[in-house]
Scaffold this active site. Structure first.
Site, PDB file in Angstrom:
ATOM      1  N   HIS A 120      42.620  39.261   2.947  1.00  0.00           N
ATOM      2  CA  HIS A 120      44.071  39.078   2.731  1.00  0.00           C
ATOM      3  C   HIS A 120      44.816  40.404   2.586  1.00  0.00           C
ATOM      4  O   HIS A 120      46.044  40.439   2.628  1.00  0.00           O
ATOM      5  CB  HIS A 120      44.339  38.244   1.472  1.00  0.00           C
ATOM      6  CG  HIS A 120      43.885  36.825   1.585  1.00  0.00           C
ATOM      7  ND1 HIS A 120      44.308  35.982   2.584  1.00  0.00           N
ATOM      8  CD2 HIS A 120      43.032  36.091   0.822  1.00  0.00           C
ATOM      9  CE1 HIS A 120      43.739  34.798   2.442  1.00  0.00           C
ATOM     10  NE2 HIS A 120      42.952  34.835   1.380  1.00  0.00           N
ATOM     11  N   HIS A 163      40.367  30.383   4.129  1.00  0.00           N
ATOM     12  CA  HIS A 163      41.753  30.853   4.159  1.00  0.00           C
ATOM     13  C   HIS A 163      42.002  31.729   5.381  1.00  0.00           C
ATOM     14  O   HIS A 163      41.087  32.401   5.867  1.00  0.00           O
ATOM     15  CB  HIS A 163      42.065  31.669   2.896  1.00  0.00           C
ATOM     16  CG  HIS A 163      41.882  30.904   1.620  1.00  0.00           C
ATOM     17  ND1 HIS A 163      40.692  30.881   0.935  1.00  0.00           N
ATOM     18  CD2 HIS A 163      42.749  30.132   0.923  1.00  0.00           C
ATOM     19  CE1 HIS A 163      40.828  30.120  -0.146  1.00  0.00           C
ATOM     20  NE2 HIS A 163      42.063  29.653  -0.176  1.00  0.00           N
ATOM     21  N   ASP A 246      33.880  29.457   1.043  1.00  0.00           N
ATOM     22  CA  ASP A 246      34.787  28.464   0.451  1.00  0.00           C
ATOM     23  C   ASP A 246      35.112  27.328   1.424  1.00  0.00           C
ATOM     24  O   ASP A 246      35.761  26.353   1.029  1.00  0.00           O
ATOM     25  CB  ASP A 246      36.077  29.113  -0.083  1.00  0.00           C
ATOM     26  CG  ASP A 246      36.671  30.132   0.860  1.00  0.00           C
ATOM     27  OD1 ASP A 246      36.155  30.308   1.979  1.00  0.00           O
ATOM     28  OD2 ASP A 246      37.685  30.763   0.465  1.00  0.00           O
TER      29      ASP A 246
HETATM   30 ZN   LIG Z   1      38.976  32.084   1.133  1.00  0.00          ZN
END
Ligand SMILES: [Zn+2]
Length: 340
Positions: A120, A163, A246
């Protein structure tokens, strides 16, 4: 040549009740010696190496913020402690140790088991539990010339964390030497990663925004119908994998539907593509994954894909939910990029 790994636990980079904690490694660390891989010595990355990706202003300000003690620096929430700056340098260094071992031919392939994670983190912004973008720093390092090891000209980064890796996408948005593919749950943090969002980089920046509960069968089709043409057309000389666990169905903060068998399938597919297209050069880099058992089993799956030794992940944990049909999404993504 063998498989190598680095392990950077960052035990003092910790914040009360935060899912990105050293305890993520609790079930992994005792298994590290069973994966048939050699542990590398890790040195911190230099500020110059970090600056190949991040603005010197961000590096300086993070150094200052960390000196002042524990703080939350964004709404994710992303935290820092007094040691976080040095921990993040070591995490990047642990990734560089792996990528350099593979590039010099000292190792066949590698897995950087490091935290804090990185995908990120944008050039001018630390966010989403990430300080420095480890995978991007390794890619820019591999592209750098004249530092005593063979450079490569084209790198593909494949990100199967749950993500979207907004940071990695931002770093390489206009860098045609690097291609980026991300599978991620649509509608969760950080909110980016729609498949039409980088029209200037068709075939090179590929986003696959998935519905919740997309599981092993959906990912198998995506691996065959999207990963394969992406790698075949871009022709990388090195594959870097942002490996986040995840996407497991029982992760506490996301709701994708992979099982450990799914992570093994995905990892094996990427290793096979590396064997076919880049002389086997592949480096896995840990991103998220917030259940310690899933992290240990997922890492075992990656090592088994990398070297075939040991017993493999040895976990049977099929997802309990029915999978949505992703045929239409796959067709849309393939057609947008011209993967025919
Ligand atoms: Zn993640």
């Amino acid at each position: 040549m063998q498989t190598v790994f680095s392990s950077v636990l960052s035990p003092q980079h910790v914040f009360p009740d935060h899912p990105e904690s050293p305890s993520r490694f609790d079930l992994l660390t005792p298994r590290l010696d069973s994966f048939g891989a050699q542990r590398l010595t890790v040195m911190p990355a230099s500020k110059d190496e970090i600056a190949r990706v991040h603005h010197p202003r961000l590096i300086a300000s993070l150094n200052e913020i960390c000196k002042q003690g524990p703080a939350v620096i964004d709404h994710a929430p992303t935290f820092v402690t007094r040691t976080s700056f040095d921990d993040a340098l070591l995490a990047a260094g642990g990734t560089l140790a792996c990528s350099r071992a593979v590039l010099t031919g000292a190792a066949r392939n590698a897995f950087a088991l490091i935290r804090p994670p990185g995908h990120h983190a944008e050039p001018e912004r630390a966010m989403g539990f990430c300080i420095f973008n480890n995978a991007a720093i390794a890619a820019r390092d591999a592209l750098a010339m004249g530092e005593g090891y063979p450079s490569v000209k084209r790198i593909a980064i494949v990100d199967y964390d749950a993500h979207h890796g907004n940071g990695t996408q931002a770093v390489f948005r206009n860098d045609e030497r690097v291609a980026y593919l991300s599978t991620h749950q649509w509608g969760i943090y950080p909110g980016t990663g729609w498949f039409e969002e980088e029209p200037q980089a068709k075939k090179r920046i590929v986003n696959v925004p998935l519905p919740s509960a997309a599981g092993d069968e959906a990912y198998q089709r995506i691996a065959d119908e999207i990963f394969s043409p992406f790698i075949q057309l871009f022709k990388p000389e090195l594959i870097i994998v942002s490996a986040g666990f995840d996407a497991h169905w029982s992760d506490p903060i996301t709701s994708l539907g992979l099982s450990t068998a799914g992570f093994l399938m995905l990892s094996k597919k990427l290793v096979d593509l590396a064997e076919e297209h880049c002389g086997g050069k592949i480096v896995f880099v840990l991103e998220g994954g917030y259940d310690p058992a899933n992290l240990a089993n997922g890492a075992a799956a990656v090592f088994f894909a990398l070297n075939g030794s040991g017993k493999g992940p040895n976990a049977s944990d099929p997802a309990p939910d029915l999978e949505p049909d992703v045929s239409e999404l796959i067709e849309e993504v393939r057609s947008w990029h011209g993967f025919t």
